[in-house]
Every structure is written in structure tokens, then in C-alpha cells.
Scaffold this motif. Structure first.
Motif, PDB file in Angstrom:
ATOM      1  N   SER A 251      48.066  31.160  23.385  1.00 32.58           N
ATOM      2  CA  SER A 251      48.471  31.690  24.686  1.00 32.58           C
ATOM      3  C   SER A 251      48.177  33.186  24.716  1.00 32.58           C
ATOM      4  N   PHE A 252      47.983  33.717  25.902  1.00 31.71           N
ATOM      5  CA  PHE A 252      47.621  35.121  26.058  1.00 31.71           C
ATOM      6  C   PHE A 252      48.090  35.627  27.408  1.00 31.71           C
ATOM      7  N   THR A 253      48.055  36.943  27.574  1.00 32.64           N
ATOM      8  CA  THR A 253      48.245  37.548  28.884  1.00 32.64           C
ATOM      9  C   THR A 253      46.946  38.235  29.273  1.00 32.64           C
ATOM     10  N   MET A 254      46.662  38.217  30.562  1.00 32.47           N
ATOM     11  CA  MET A 254      45.448  38.850  31.084  1.00 32.47           C
ATOM     12  C   MET A 254      45.851  39.848  32.154  1.00 32.47           C
ATOM     13  N   HIS A 255      45.159  40.965  32.171  1.00 38.04           N
ATOM     14  CA  HIS A 255      45.453  42.032  33.121  1.00 38.04           C
ATOM     15  C   HIS A 255      44.135  42.504  33.728  1.00 38.04           C
ATOM     16  N   VAL A 256      44.077  42.630  35.052  1.00 39.16           N
ATOM     17  CA  VAL A 256      42.891  43.123  35.755  1.00 39.16           C
ATOM     18  C   VAL A 256      43.310  44.310  36.606  1.00 39.16           C
ATOM     19  N   ASP A 257      42.639  45.455  36.421  1.00 41.75           N
ATOM     20  CA  ASP A 257      42.835  46.652  37.237  1.00 41.75           C
ATOM     21  C   ASP A 257      41.565  46.906  38.032  1.00 41.75           C
ATOM     22  N   VAL A 258      41.739  47.379  39.268  1.00 42.15           N
ATOM     23  CA  VAL A 258      40.606  47.597  40.159  1.00 42.15           C
ATOM     24  C   VAL A 258      40.639  49.014  40.691  1.00 42.15           C
ATOM     25  N   LYS A 259      39.476  49.682  40.698  1.00 42.41           N
ATOM     26  CA  LYS A 259      39.297  50.990  41.328  1.00 42.41           C
ATOM     27  C   LYS A 259      38.014  50.951  42.145  1.00 42.41           C
ATOM     28  N   GLU A 260      37.741  52.047  42.841  1.00 44.15           N
ATOM     29  CA  GLU A 260      36.505  52.133  43.615  1.00 44.15           C
ATOM     30  C   GLU A 260      35.302  52.043  42.676  1.00 44.15           C
ATOM     31  N   GLY A 261      34.458  51.039  42.878  1.00 46.54           N
ATOM     32  CA  GLY A 261      33.213  50.925  42.127  1.00 46.54           C
ATOM     33  C   GLY A 261      33.336  50.444  40.701  1.00 46.54           C
ATOM     34  N   LYS A 262      34.532  50.049  40.256  1.00 40.27           N
ATOM     35  CA  LYS A 262      34.659  49.520  38.899  1.00 40.27           C
ATOM     36  C   LYS A 262      35.977  48.767  38.754  1.00 40.27           C
ATOM     37  N   TYR A 263      36.013  47.961  37.722  1.00 36.86           N
ATOM     38  CA  TYR A 263      37.241  47.249  37.373  1.00 36.86           C
ATOM     39  C   TYR A 263      37.286  47.096  35.858  1.00 36.86           C
ATOM     40  N   ARG A 264      38.472  46.830  35.363  1.00 37.27           N
ATOM     41  CA  ARG A 264      38.634  46.567  33.940  1.00 37.27           C
ATOM     42  C   ARG A 264      39.563  45.379  33.770  1.00 37.27           C
ATOM     43  N   TYR A 265      39.381  44.715  32.661  1.00 38.28           N
ATOM     44  CA  TYR A 265      40.257  43.590  32.350  1.00 38.28           C
ATOM     45  C   TYR A 265      40.467  43.528  30.844  1.00 38.28           C
ATOM     46  N   TRP A 266      41.614  42.998  30.467  1.00 36.08           N
ATOM     47  CA  TRP A 266      41.846  42.776  29.048  1.00 36.08           C
ATOM     48  C   TRP A 266      42.740  41.563  28.847  1.00 36.08           C
ATOM     49  N   LEU A 267      42.550  40.934  27.695  1.00 32.02           N
ATOM     50  CA  LEU A 267      43.371  39.827  27.252  1.00 32.02           C
ATOM     51  C   LEU A 267      44.072  40.277  25.976  1.00 32.02           C
ATOM     52  N   THR A 268      45.360  40.016  25.872  1.00 26.59           N
ATOM     53  CA  THR A 268      46.125  40.447  24.712  1.00 26.59           C
ATOM     54  C   THR A 268      47.324  39.511  24.524  1.00 26.59           C
ATOM     55  N   ASP A 269      48.216  39.847  23.606  1.00 24.85           N
ATOM     56  CA  ASP A 269      49.406  39.051  23.287  1.00 24.85           C
ATOM     57  C   ASP A 269      49.028  37.630  22.875  1.00 24.85           C
ATOM     58  N   PHE A 270      48.067  37.510  21.958  1.00 20.54           N
ATOM     59  CA  PHE A 270      47.604  36.205  21.498  1.00 20.54           C
ATOM     60  C   PHE A 270      48.631  35.596  20.551  1.00 20.54           C
ATOM     61  N   VAL A 271      49.131  34.411  20.922  1.00 19.33           N
ATOM     62  CA  VAL A 271      50.145  33.713  20.126  1.00 19.33           C
ATOM     63  C   VAL A 271      49.648  32.288  19.871  1.00 19.33           C
TER      64      VAL A 271
END
Length: 198
Positions: free
Chosen positions: A102-122
């Protein structure tokens, strides 16, 4: 001969450096993380945000990736989700699901770009039940950062490879959704009923 050796060493280090850009790392909390920043020049933050929402709605079924929070403020647009994928051990002849991560995913958005990460792997191990099916072992949840005495080193390497592969697949699907606009929702036609004739 020396030049050839130097060129081969340089090529080897370049390949290794390229491969490390797309791998698991540790974050500031000493947890495994798969982190990517993607530039998408000329795309408004609102458009990227609606594409990310569309990804979480249609990209994966609710069972494997479930949205847990959405933030849409003037300066911050982000989406949080939880999910899981199966990992397996490969043997010489067969492979089977050895557990789920299991994991958590987070997506952040800004003008002209975005980032994402997956973490808390159990990791949650599987075992055979009386019907010879692999099922989850209830109550055993092992953070992949702390496998000491619970997961063999050889198995841990296989699980981390599975986590990296699963993270790459989710990231590739997210990138696919972020490149295209979601389809417009058609409003259903409202029937007009005359109350004069009956």
C-alpha cells in the motif's frame, strides 16, 4: 586502448546516472519515495488540475487508487490518494503474488508543471488459504524502510523492484492523462412536459 577504457567508463557512469534519476530514494523522513517533476510548458494550472482529477476518477478503479483529499486554493492545487499494488517473488518456474504494497500518492500542480510522488510503502504478506488461493495475512503490515527480521534481504530487493515498477506504471499513466484534456461532460437533455394536456 586507454581512450577506449576511459570512454567505456564514462559511458557506464552516464548510464548509471541516468538510471538513478528514475528510482526509489529516501525523503527527509527516511521513507522510500518515488518522486518526479514534469514540465508542461504553456499549460495553465487549472487545466493541469482538471486533468489530474480526471486521472484519479477514470485512470484507475477506486479499488486500487482512491482519492483521499483535494485542495484547490489560489496558490495550492493538490490531490492526495491511497492505493496498492501486488508484488511477487520470481522463482525458476513460476511466480505468484507474494503480497501487496500500500502507498500514498500526492500530486501538486503549478503553472506549466506538476509533480507527483508515491511514498509510505507498507508490505502486507500473502499466504495460501485452504482453497490454495493466495490471500492477505491480516494484521501484518511491514513498512519497507524497517524490514529487519521480518523480510529477507533477497525478498526485499524483489519487493522494492516491484514497487519501482508499479510506481513507474502509475507515473506513466498519469503523464498520459496530463497530456490530454478530459472529455467534456454532456448535460442530459431535460424533457419538457406540458401539464395542460393529460
Amino acid at each position: 586502448m586507454k581512450r577506449l577504457t576511459i570512454l567505456l567508463l564514462f559511458a557506464m557512469f552516464a548510464v548509471r546516472a541516468f538510471a538513478q534519476k528514475d528510482s526509489l530514494a529516501f525523503d527527509e523522513n527516511n521513507k522510500y519515495i518515488y518522486y518526479q517533476v514534469v514540465a508542461q510548458q504553456g499549460t495553465a494550472a487549472d487545466s493541469l488540475f482538471s486533468r489530474a482529477v480526471f486521472f484519479f476518477d477514470k485512470g484507475y478503479p477506486q479499488v486500487s487508487l482512491k482519492t483521499t483529499g483535494v485542495t484547490k486554493a489560489a496558490d495550492a492545487r493538490s490531490i492526495n490518494a491511497t492505493g496498492s499494488f501486488l508484488v511477487s517473488k520470481k522463482s525458476l518456474v513460476t511466480s505468484h503474488e507474494d503480497g501487496s504494497v500500500s502507498f500514498t500518492m500526492h500530486v501538486d500542480v503549478k503553472e506549466g508543471k506538476y509533480r507527483y510522488w508515491l511514498t509510505d510503502f507498507v508490505f502486507n504478506p500473502y499466504q495460501r488459504d485452504r482453497y490454495n488461493n493466495y490471500v492477505s495475512v491480516p494484521g501484518i503490515y511491514i513498512p519497507l524502510e524497517k524490514p529487519e527480521g521480518k523480510i529477507d534481504k533477497k525478498d526485499l530487493v524483489g519487493y522494492l523492484d516491484g514497487v519501482l515498477l508499479g510506481s513507474r506504471k502509475i507515473g506513466a499513466k498519469l503523464k498520459e492523462f496530463m497530456l490530454k484534456n478530459p472529455p467534456l461532460q454532456k448535460k442530459p437533455e431535460v424533457k419538457k412536459i406540458s401539464t395542460k394536456d393529460w
